[in-house]
Design an enzyme around this catalytic site. Structure first.
Site, PDB file in Angstrom:
ATOM      1  N   ARG A 128      -3.828 -13.639  -2.272  1.00  0.00           N
ATOM      2  CA  ARG A 128      -2.537 -13.812  -2.627  1.00  0.00           C
ATOM      3  C   ARG A 128      -1.634 -13.680  -1.266  1.00  0.00           C
ATOM      4  O   ARG A 128      -1.897 -12.909  -0.410  1.00  0.00           O
ATOM      5  CB  ARG A 128      -1.973 -12.899  -3.651  1.00  0.00           C
ATOM      6  CG  ARG A 128      -2.309 -13.369  -4.925  1.00  0.00           C
ATOM      7  CD  ARG A 128      -2.189 -12.319  -6.083  1.00  0.00           C
ATOM      8  NE  ARG A 128      -1.155 -11.480  -6.074  1.00  0.00           N
ATOM      9  CZ  ARG A 128      -1.012 -10.463  -6.867  1.00  0.00           C
ATOM     10  NH1 ARG A 128      -1.685 -10.166  -7.852  1.00  0.00           N
ATOM     11  NH2 ARG A 128       0.277  -9.410  -6.604  1.00  0.00           N
ATOM     12  N   ARG A 145      -9.267  -8.068  -2.757  1.00  0.00           N
ATOM     13  CA  ARG A 145      -9.125  -9.010  -3.854  1.00  0.00           C
ATOM     14  C   ARG A 145      -8.876 -10.410  -3.473  1.00  0.00           C
ATOM     15  O   ARG A 145      -8.327 -10.556  -2.575  1.00  0.00           O
ATOM     16  CB  ARG A 145      -7.786  -8.299  -4.497  1.00  0.00           C
ATOM     17  CG  ARG A 145      -7.700  -9.074  -5.621  1.00  0.00           C
ATOM     18  CD  ARG A 145      -7.074  -8.039  -6.782  1.00  0.00           C
ATOM     19  NE  ARG A 145      -5.614  -8.022  -6.646  1.00  0.00           N
ATOM     20  CZ  ARG A 145      -4.616  -7.274  -7.417  1.00  0.00           C
ATOM     21  NH1 ARG A 145      -5.152  -6.568  -8.350  1.00  0.00           N
ATOM     22  NH2 ARG A 145      -3.353  -7.242  -7.096  1.00  0.00           N
ATOM     23  N   ARG A 184       4.381  -3.072  -1.185  1.00  0.00           N
ATOM     24  CA  ARG A 184       4.381  -2.945  -2.752  1.00  0.00           C
ATOM     25  C   ARG A 184       4.072  -1.676  -3.159  1.00  0.00           C
ATOM     26  O   ARG A 184       4.618  -1.195  -4.333  1.00  0.00           O
ATOM     27  CB  ARG A 184       3.193  -3.820  -3.290  1.00  0.00           C
ATOM     28  CG  ARG A 184       3.572  -5.317  -3.330  1.00  0.00           C
ATOM     29  CD  ARG A 184       2.539  -6.403  -3.238  1.00  0.00           C
ATOM     30  NE  ARG A 184       1.566  -6.073  -4.590  1.00  0.00           N
ATOM     31  CZ  ARG A 184       0.371  -6.470  -4.333  1.00  0.00           C
ATOM     32  NH1 ARG A 184      -0.491  -7.056  -3.337  1.00  0.00           N
ATOM     33  NH2 ARG A 184      -0.188  -6.328  -5.449  1.00  0.00           N
ATOM     34  N   ARG A 211       8.847  -2.339 -14.736  1.00  0.00           N
ATOM     35  CA  ARG A 211       8.960  -1.763 -13.383  1.00  0.00           C
ATOM     36  C   ARG A 211       9.764  -1.038 -12.743  1.00  0.00           C
ATOM     37  O   ARG A 211       9.801  -0.348 -11.621  1.00  0.00           O
ATOM     38  CB  ARG A 211       8.558  -3.083 -12.400  1.00  0.00           C
ATOM     39  CG  ARG A 211       7.362  -3.737 -11.946  1.00  0.00           C
ATOM     40  CD  ARG A 211       6.531  -2.894 -11.233  1.00  0.00           C
ATOM     41  NE  ARG A 211       5.888  -3.983 -10.387  1.00  0.00           N
ATOM     42  CZ  ARG A 211       4.934  -4.905 -10.332  1.00  0.00           C
ATOM     43  NH1 ARG A 211       4.338  -4.917 -11.634  1.00  0.00           N
ATOM     44  NH2 ARG A 211       4.295  -5.549  -9.416  1.00  0.00           N
ATOM     45  N   LYS A 263      -4.670  -3.227 -13.478  1.00  0.00           N
ATOM     46  CA  LYS A 263      -4.197  -3.321 -14.769  1.00  0.00           C
ATOM     47  C   LYS A 263      -4.636  -4.913 -15.364  1.00  0.00           C
ATOM     48  O   LYS A 263      -4.802  -5.092 -16.496  1.00  0.00           O
ATOM     49  CB  LYS A 263      -2.551  -3.402 -14.452  1.00  0.00           C
ATOM     50  CG  LYS A 263      -1.967  -2.016 -14.347  1.00  0.00           C
ATOM     51  CD  LYS A 263      -0.217  -2.170 -14.070  1.00  0.00           C
ATOM     52  CE  LYS A 263       0.060  -2.834 -13.090  1.00  0.00           C
ATOM     53  NZ  LYS A 263       0.150  -2.649 -11.602  1.00  0.00           N
TER      54      LYS A 263
END
Ligand code: ADP
Ligand code: ZN
Length: 213
Positions: A162, A127, A173, A88, A13
């Site tokens: 992160r 990532r 998540r 969400r 996204k």
């Protein structure tokens, strides 16, 4: 364009949003970016949000809706917006409908980025994100490394993993997404706003979204 991007964590996204803003005047609004900024700057919002985010849980709807109601009324949103990571939950989607009705804004569509769980897991563990709050460029140690190791190509700040990108938080998540966010697929489908997009290359996804306008 006035669109919502739906899709699991790691579906792309953020990357897609940034590519879209390069071809369009719309602003990219990521609730995740807004919250990470707030955490970094230790604002009251950030202090409330941090514990949820670190464990991969959702921040309470009331906090999110407060931020978004204000954000939507800022002048830059008049040229259009790309929502990334918002809404969400069903309550957020319902509250958004009310705000949009009140402001007389109509959504173009909701793009649902469909990606395999394996792909998503692999992407999230590899990532890396620029630590500079006003940059937040996204890299990947396998597919899109920085030119200089761990240094952002765009702004020279350190590039980090992160704190919610440990394996445990990632699994949480994904589960949170399945339970709380996938109901939005039906919600928007019933309103005739859903556009399913099989996430292939980023360029293909961007082209498909642009073509749908
Ligand atoms: P991703 O989609 O990759 O999981 P985001 O950057 O969108 O990551 O969000 C990171 C975290 O910020 C989420 O795990 C959650 O804690 C919080 N968050 C972001 N957007 C929302 C939202 N709309 N409602 C509740 N929590 C949110
Ligand atoms: Zn940077």
């Amino acid at each position: 364009m006035r669109i919502i991007l739906l899709g699991a964590p790691g579906a792309g996204k953020g990357t897609i949003s940034k590519l879209l803003t390069a071809r369009n005047e719309s602003v990219h609004i990521s609730t995740g970016d807004i919250l990470r900024n707030a955490v970094k700057e230790q604002t009251p919002l950030g202090k409330k949000a941090k514990q949820y985010m670190d464990s991969g849980d959702l921040v309470p709807d009331s906090l999110i809706m407060g931020i978004m109601e204000e954000r939507l009324q800022e002048p830059d949103c008049q040229k259009g917006f790309i929502f990334d990571g918002f809404p969400r939950t069903i309550p957020q989607a319902e509250a958004l409908d009310e705000i949009l009705a009140k402001l007389n804004i109509q959504l173009d569509f909701v793009a649902n980025l469909d990606v395999d769980v394996d792909v998503v897991l692999d992407r999230l563990t590899t990532r890396r994100t620029c630590s500079n709050p006003s940059c937040q460029a996204i890299y990947n140690i396998k597919s899109m490394p920085t030119k200089v190791e761990d240094i952002c190509d765009k702004c020279g700040s350190p590039v980090i993993q992160r704190s919610d990108e440990t394996k445990e938080a990632i699994l949480n998540r994904l589960e949170t997404y399945n339970i709380q966010t996938t109901p939005l697929v039906d919600y928007y489908s019933q309103k005739g706003l859903l556009k399913n997009i099989k996430a292939l290359s980023s360029d293909d996804v961007v082209n498909e979204i642009m073509a749908g306008l």
